[in-house]
Design a protein around this motif. Structure first.
Motif, PDB file in Angstrom:
ATOM      1  N   LEU A 214      55.417  68.894 -33.781  1.00  0.00           N
ATOM      2  CA  LEU A 214      55.039  70.158 -34.418  1.00  0.00           C
ATOM      3  C   LEU A 214      54.035  70.934 -33.590  1.00  0.00           C
ATOM      4  CD1 LEU A 214      54.641  69.045 -38.136  1.00  0.00           C
ATOM      5  CD2 LEU A 214      56.614  70.092 -37.043  1.00  0.00           C
ATOM      6  N   HIS A 215      53.312  70.218 -32.730  1.00  0.00           N
ATOM      7  CA  HIS A 215      52.240  70.835 -31.949  1.00  0.00           C
ATOM      8  C   HIS A 215      52.393  70.373 -30.505  1.00  0.00           C
ATOM      9  CE1 HIS A 215      48.175  71.823 -30.538  1.00  0.00           C
ATOM     10  NE2 HIS A 215      48.058  72.592 -31.590  1.00  0.00           N
ATOM     11  N   PRO A 216      52.165  71.227 -29.518  1.00  0.00           N
ATOM     12  CA  PRO A 216      52.346  70.813 -28.125  1.00  0.00           C
ATOM     13  C   PRO A 216      51.447  69.671 -27.702  1.00  0.00           C
ATOM     14  CG  PRO A 216      51.292  72.992 -28.268  1.00  0.00           C
ATOM     15  CD  PRO A 216      51.794  72.653 -29.634  1.00  0.00           C
ATOM     16  N   ARG A 217      50.352  69.411 -28.449  1.00  0.00           N
ATOM     17  CA  ARG A 217      49.459  68.316 -28.078  1.00  0.00           C
ATOM     18  C   ARG A 217      49.696  67.058 -28.908  1.00  0.00           C
ATOM     19  NH1 ARG A 217      43.646  71.261 -27.724  1.00  0.00           N
ATOM     20  NH2 ARG A 217      44.451  72.225 -29.611  1.00  0.00           N
ATOM     21  N   ASP A 218      50.750  67.046 -29.725  1.00  0.00           N
ATOM     22  CA  ASP A 218      51.101  65.815 -30.427  1.00  0.00           C
ATOM     23  C   ASP A 218      51.506  64.743 -29.411  1.00  0.00           C
ATOM     24  OD1 ASP A 218      50.624  67.058 -32.786  1.00  0.00           O
ATOM     25  OD2 ASP A 218      52.712  67.221 -33.421  1.00  0.00           O
ATOM     26  N   MET A 219      51.223  63.499 -29.711  1.00  0.00           N
ATOM     27  CA  MET A 219      51.533  62.423 -28.782  1.00  0.00           C
ATOM     28  C   MET A 219      53.047  62.219 -28.708  1.00  0.00           C
ATOM     29  SD  MET A 219      48.541  59.660 -29.696  1.00  0.00           S
ATOM     30  CE  MET A 219      49.060  58.581 -28.361  1.00  0.00           C
ATOM     31  N   PRO A 220      53.649  62.247 -27.498  1.00  0.00           N
ATOM     32  CA  PRO A 220      55.106  62.120 -27.374  1.00  0.00           C
ATOM     33  C   PRO A 220      55.655  60.823 -27.957  1.00  0.00           C
ATOM     34  CG  PRO A 220      54.123  62.870 -25.310  1.00  0.00           C
ATOM     35  CD  PRO A 220      52.994  62.484 -26.208  1.00  0.00           C
ATOM     36  N   ALA A 221      54.884  59.748 -27.891  1.00  0.00           N
ATOM     37  CA  ALA A 221      55.394  58.456 -28.361  1.00  0.00           C
ATOM     38  C   ALA A 221      55.687  58.456 -29.857  1.00  0.00           C
ATOM     39  CB  ALA A 221      54.396  57.343 -28.033  1.00  0.00           C
ATOM     40  N   TYR A 222      55.155  59.425 -30.606  1.00  0.00           N
ATOM     41  CA  TYR A 222      55.435  59.498 -32.031  1.00  0.00           C
ATOM     42  C   TYR A 222      56.765  60.189 -32.324  1.00  0.00           C
ATOM     43  CZ  TYR A 222      50.742  57.889 -33.264  1.00  0.00           C
ATOM     44  OH  TYR A 222      49.600  57.149 -33.426  1.00  0.00           O
ATOM     45  N   THR A 223      57.370  60.858 -31.341  1.00  0.00           N
ATOM     46  CA  THR A 223      58.689  61.471 -31.533  1.00  0.00           C
ATOM     47  C   THR A 223      59.727  60.398 -31.239  1.00  0.00           C
ATOM     48  OG1 THR A 223      57.821  63.620 -30.842  1.00  0.00           O
ATOM     49  CG2 THR A 223      60.213  63.351 -30.857  1.00  0.00           C
ATOM     50  N   ARG A 224      60.306  59.819 -32.280  1.00  0.00           N
ATOM     51  CA  ARG A 224      61.107  58.617 -32.055  1.00  0.00           C
ATOM     52  C   ARG A 224      62.164  58.424 -33.124  1.00  0.00           C
ATOM     53  NH1 ARG A 224      55.654  55.014 -32.920  1.00  0.00           N
ATOM     54  NH2 ARG A 224      55.271  55.510 -35.089  1.00  0.00           N
ATOM     55  N   LEU A 225      63.112  57.585 -32.768  1.00  0.00           N
ATOM     56  CA  LEU A 225      64.106  57.057 -33.700  1.00  0.00           C
ATOM     57  C   LEU A 225      63.639  55.676 -34.124  1.00  0.00           C
ATOM     58  CD1 LEU A 225      66.952  56.848 -35.056  1.00  0.00           C
ATOM     59  CD2 LEU A 225      67.786  55.992 -32.867  1.00  0.00           C
ATOM     60  N   TRP A 240      61.354  56.938 -23.484  1.00  0.00           N
ATOM     61  CA  TRP A 240      62.338  55.965 -22.995  1.00  0.00           C
ATOM     62  C   TRP A 240      63.379  56.644 -22.115  1.00  0.00           C
ATOM     63  CZ3 TRP A 240      67.602  55.468 -23.291  1.00  0.00           C
ATOM     64  CH2 TRP A 240      68.151  54.237 -22.935  1.00  0.00           C
ATOM     65  N   PHE A 241      63.675  57.907 -22.370  1.00  0.00           N
ATOM     66  CA  PHE A 241      64.769  58.579 -21.688  1.00  0.00           C
ATOM     67  C   PHE A 241      64.398  59.035 -20.280  1.00  0.00           C
ATOM     68  CE2 PHE A 241      65.583  58.812 -26.160  1.00  0.00           C
ATOM     69  CZ  PHE A 241      66.953  58.666 -26.274  1.00  0.00           C
ATOM     70  N   GLY A 242      63.120  59.144 -19.990  1.00  0.00           N
ATOM     71  CA  GLY A 242      62.704  59.586 -18.664  1.00  0.00           C
ATOM     72  C   GLY A 242      62.866  58.494 -17.634  1.00  0.00           C
ATOM     73  N   ALA A 243      62.839  58.889 -16.368  1.00  0.00           N
ATOM     74  CA  ALA A 243      62.910  57.916 -15.276  1.00  0.00           C
ATOM     75  C   ALA A 243      61.691  56.999 -15.341  1.00  0.00           C
ATOM     76  CB  ALA A 243      62.964  58.642 -13.939  1.00  0.00           C
ATOM     77  N   GLN A 244      61.914  55.715 -15.215  1.00  0.00           N
ATOM     78  CA  GLN A 244      60.837  54.735 -15.275  1.00  0.00           C
ATOM     79  C   GLN A 244      60.395  54.374 -13.857  1.00  0.00           C
ATOM     80  OE1 GLN A 244      59.639  53.811 -18.403  1.00  0.00           O
ATOM     81  NE2 GLN A 244      61.092  55.383 -19.065  1.00  0.00           N
ATOM     82  N   GLU A 252      60.609  54.417  -8.273  1.00  0.00           N
ATOM     83  CA  GLU A 252      61.486  54.451  -9.445  1.00  0.00           C
ATOM     84  C   GLU A 252      62.198  53.119  -9.637  1.00  0.00           C
ATOM     85  OE1 GLU A 252      63.811  58.089 -10.469  1.00  0.00           O
ATOM     86  OE2 GLU A 252      65.525  56.767 -10.174  1.00  0.00           O
ATOM     87  N   LYS A 253      62.115  52.577 -10.843  1.00  0.00           N
ATOM     88  CA  LYS A 253      62.827  51.338 -11.139  1.00  0.00           C
ATOM     89  C   LYS A 253      64.015  51.549 -12.063  1.00  0.00           C
ATOM     90  CE  LYS A 253      59.734  50.008 -14.975  1.00  0.00           C
ATOM     91  NZ  LYS A 253      58.851  48.942 -15.515  1.00  0.00           N
ATOM     92  N   ARG A 254      64.113  52.749 -12.677  1.00  0.00           N
ATOM     93  CA  ARG A 254      65.261  53.057 -13.524  1.00  0.00           C
ATOM     94  C   ARG A 254      65.412  54.564 -13.607  1.00  0.00           C
ATOM     95  NH1 ARG A 254      65.094  52.989 -19.821  1.00  0.00           N
ATOM     96  NH2 ARG A 254      64.599  55.143 -19.271  1.00  0.00           N
ATOM     97  N   ALA A 255      66.636  55.033 -13.453  1.00  0.00           N
ATOM     98  CA  ALA A 255      66.882  56.471 -13.494  1.00  0.00           C
ATOM     99  C   ALA A 255      66.743  56.995 -14.914  1.00  0.00           C
ATOM    100  CB  ALA A 255      68.278  56.767 -12.952  1.00  0.00           C
ATOM    101  N   ALA A 256      66.626  58.320 -15.040  1.00  0.00           N
ATOM    102  CA  ALA A 256      66.556  58.950 -16.357  1.00  0.00           C
ATOM    103  C   ALA A 256      67.837  58.668 -17.133  1.00  0.00           C
ATOM    104  CB  ALA A 256      66.348  60.450 -16.200  1.00  0.00           C
ATOM    105  N   GLN A 257      67.692  58.453 -18.422  1.00  0.00           N
ATOM    106  CA  GLN A 257      68.812  58.121 -19.292  1.00  0.00           C
ATOM    107  C   GLN A 257      69.072  59.276 -20.263  1.00  0.00           C
ATOM    108  OE1 GLN A 257      70.250  54.807 -18.722  1.00  0.00           O
ATOM    109  NE2 GLN A 257      68.865  55.162 -16.996  1.00  0.00           N
ATOM    110  N   ALA A 258      70.293  59.354 -20.750  1.00  0.00           N
ATOM    111  CA  ALA A 258      70.660  60.457 -21.640  1.00  0.00           C
ATOM    112  C   ALA A 258      70.939  60.000 -23.059  1.00  0.00           C
ATOM    113  CB  ALA A 258      71.886  61.182 -21.093  1.00  0.00           C
ATOM    114  N   ILE A 259      71.528  58.833 -23.205  1.00  0.00           N
ATOM    115  CA  ILE A 259      71.936  58.349 -24.525  1.00  0.00           C
ATOM    116  C   ILE A 259      71.337  56.976 -24.782  1.00  0.00           C
ATOM    117  CG2 ILE A 259      73.903  57.723 -26.001  1.00  0.00           C
ATOM    118  CD1 ILE A 259      73.822  60.662 -25.350  1.00  0.00           C
ATOM    119  N   TYR A 260      70.847  56.784 -25.985  1.00  0.00           N
ATOM    120  CA  TYR A 260      70.435  55.451 -26.432  1.00  0.00           C
ATOM    121  C   TYR A 260      71.379  55.036 -27.545  1.00  0.00           C
ATOM    122  CZ  TYR A 260      67.533  51.567 -28.000  1.00  0.00           C
ATOM    123  OH  TYR A 260      67.077  50.317 -28.341  1.00  0.00           O
TER     124      TYR A 260
END
Length: 597
Positions: A214-225, A240-244, A252-260
């Motif tokens: 809801l706010h640009p400064r909300d913690m990204p980890a709270y946006t989840r399934l 989780w979806f970003g490159a690790q 880089e140890k894992r490329a960006a992902q699109a689907i979980y």
């Protein structure tokens, strides 16, 4: 806090500080946009004959969690005229659509959106309607449903197919159980086979809708399934979806992902959740078999790396004989993450809070905070009273810890003499130091008990205050919203500064954390000096570390620790007015005296 408490808590927090610094300077990579492909022809179980909806997501092969796709979701363009209807109670308004026969928007009538502009809205027409049935959530083909409003105010959607299968969706609000916070709705599917042949439904999903900060400064980890299996929550978030990458080295140890996508047989419910609000779908006469999620870019100019999630749940296969009807019932909670309200639901929905290891502490503090708020009608004042109550419980233990520190401080010259005398023999030096403690009856770990109690309180408060929807838009003094930093001004052009700056915005001036930092410095100067010069220099940096750590967190957390520091300063001032400790050797009781006891 005493010095030992500060040291232990800081060691626990310093890892989080470096993690936030690293992630803020290394935003997640976006998956590449694929070549556009047409969506597959919908099967009968999709109940769709409309043209495919244009989307950039591509479905993964069965058993895989990933696939090449863009993170942006194109707005669905149905081949028919989309029509919407509304259904509401005192707390929520559903905007239902004939596109897939689902809920395109949920408006929370009593919760103001960012900056008080309008109501909080869950889901949006750009994403799958809540309750839409699809075979492939990444490339759905949503059909047109016919609408009917029933005499009791509930809404019904219906659609038939050429092969004799029809589906009816019924949305309703149950009779209210509470005077307020009625966020529960019921959704029922009736599948009827009017054909002369059996019909089997395989691998289909029911959409959960979408969620975003809801706010640009909300913690990204709270946006989840989130999903729940045997009463225990599990989740995946937008990170989780970003490159690790490996820390520090950046390889880089894992490329960006699109689907979980994951098989979760027996899950009780699944939910789309952000920091303060959630949509929870609970099957009432079946279980969740799969979960699916995809990330999309919000494309906000003030937050270029802000993402949302879209999700769906898989339902177990079933078969319909000619003339047979199968009914699936769902409970849908669409509202704020209010622990007391969620705890009254009967399928462990309160686990959406995901308080973590210190769950019991977080629950107790939140319940007590709400109790205090019921008396004083101000969450800011309630936090101050909560701090006073916690400090009152710890006061006797902290007095003993302060007394122990004063005795150790008085022993400091003797300890320094021993270190100089045995500087070439560390083993002998340690033995002599322990002997010195024993002779004078000083316990070197006398402050450990208050420290051990304060650590779970710290993390319990951090988890609780981070997602307590009650604090949204709660004002106190100059603080407009206790769930957000108390920003008074913004210095443009300095947004690149890790933690203190906001990319694309600037350096924020947050007053409460600055007051907290000043009180930390005051507290450290009042605390009796223990340890060698190196340890004392390290302790000087702890207020700075805590200032950086808490600078952009919720103002409620800074208010708690500022108040706690002030109470601790008062206690130290009171202790220091007592007579200075007199160091006398303690005479150990003889063996004969011990036997005579």
């Amino acid at each position: 806090m005493d010095r030992q408490a500060w040291f232990a808590v800081t060691l626990c927090a310093i890892g989080l500080v470096f993690y936030v610094v690293y992630t803020s300077s290394h935003p997640p990579a976006v998956a590449p946009r694929p070549i556009a492909l047409a969506s597959p022809s919908p099967s009968v179980s999709e109940l769709a004959s409309a043209s495919p909806i244009a989307r950039s997501d591509l479905a993964p092969t069965p058993g895989q969690e990933t696939g090449p796709t863009s993170t942006a979701t194109a707005k669905p363009v149905p081949a028919f005229e989309e029509k919407t209807e509304t259904m509401r109670n005192s707390d929520v308004e559903f905007r239902l659509t004939n596109r897939g026969g689902g809920i395109s928007e949920v408006r929370l009538l009593n919760h103001a959106a960012e900056n008080g502009k309008g109501e909080v809205v869950l889901n949006s027409p750009e994403h799958l309607p809540i309750g839409a049935i699809v075979e492939n959530p990444a490339a759905p083909a949503l059909a047109e449903f016919t609408f009917a409003r029933l005499p009791d105010g509930s809404v019904q959607y219906e659609r038939g197919t050429t092969d004799g299968l029809s589906v009816r969706k019924h949305f309703s609000f149950p009779p209210p159980q509470e005077k307020k916070d009625n966020y529960v709705a019921e959704m029922q599917f009736d599948f009827r086979n009017d054909d002369a042949r059996p019909h089997a439904a395989h691998d289909y999903f029911v959409a959960l809708g979408a969620t975003s900060p809801l706010h640009p400064r909300d913690m990204p980890a709270y946006t989840r399934l989130v999903w729940c299996v045997d009463g225990k929550p599990k989740a995946t978030d937008v990170n989780w979806f970003g490159a690790q990458k490996y820390p520090i080295v950046g390889v880089e140890k894992r490329a960006a992902q699109a689907i979980y996508r994951e098989s979760v047989p027996g899950a009780e419910w699944a939910a789309m959740s952000n920091q303060f609000f959630t949509t929870i779908m609970t099957p009432l006469n079946t279980k969740v078999s799969q979960i699916w999620a995809a990330r999309y870019d919000l494309k906000r100019p003030d937050a270029p790396d802000l993402f949302g999630l879209e999700g769906a749940i898989g339902i177990p296969d079933f078969e319909l004989q000619p003339g047979q009807t199968s009914t699936l019932g769902f409970q849908i909670y669409t509202g704020p993450k209010l622990y007391n309200r969620l705890a009254k639901l009967s399928h462990d929905e309160a686990e959406i809070m995901n308080f973590g290891f210190f769950k019991l502490v977080s629950q107790a503090l939140l319940n007590f905070l709400n109790l205090l708020h019921g008396w004083v009608r101000s969450y800011g004042l309630a936090i101050i009273l909560l701090t006073a109550c916690v400090k009152a419980v710890l006061w006797p233990l902290q007095n003993k810890a302060n007394k122990s520190m004063r005795r150790m401080s008085a022993l400091a010259p003797k300890m320094q003499e021993l270190k100089e005398k045995y500087k070439d023999d560390p083993t002998k030096m340690n033995a002599e130091v322990m002997k010195l403690y024993k002779e004078h009856g000083v316990n070197p770990v006398g402050g450990c008990l208050p420290m051990m109690i304060q650590i779970p309180i710290f993390f319990g408060l951090f988890s609780m205050l981070g997602q307590a929807a009650e604090l949204r838009n709660a004002a106190f003094l100059w603080v407009k919203d206790l769930s957000q930093p108390d920003t008074l001004a913004i210095v443009p052009g300095l947004g690149w500064i890790p933690i203190l700056g906001t990319p694309g915005v600037g350096l924020t001036i947050n007053l409460l954390p600055l007051i907290m930092g000043a009180s930390n410095v005051w507290l450290m100067r009042m605390t009796p000096k223990t340890g060698d010069a190196t340890q004392q220099r390290v302790m000087m940096f702890m207020p700075i570390i805590f200032l950086v750590f808490c600078y952009n967190f919720a103002a409620a957390l800074a208010l708690y620790y500022t108040t706690q520091n002030l109470f601790t300063i008062l206690q130290l001032w009171h202790n220091q007015r007592q007579p200075a400790p007199v160091l006398e050797k303690v005479t150990a009781p003889s063996k004969r005296a011990k036997k005579g006891r």
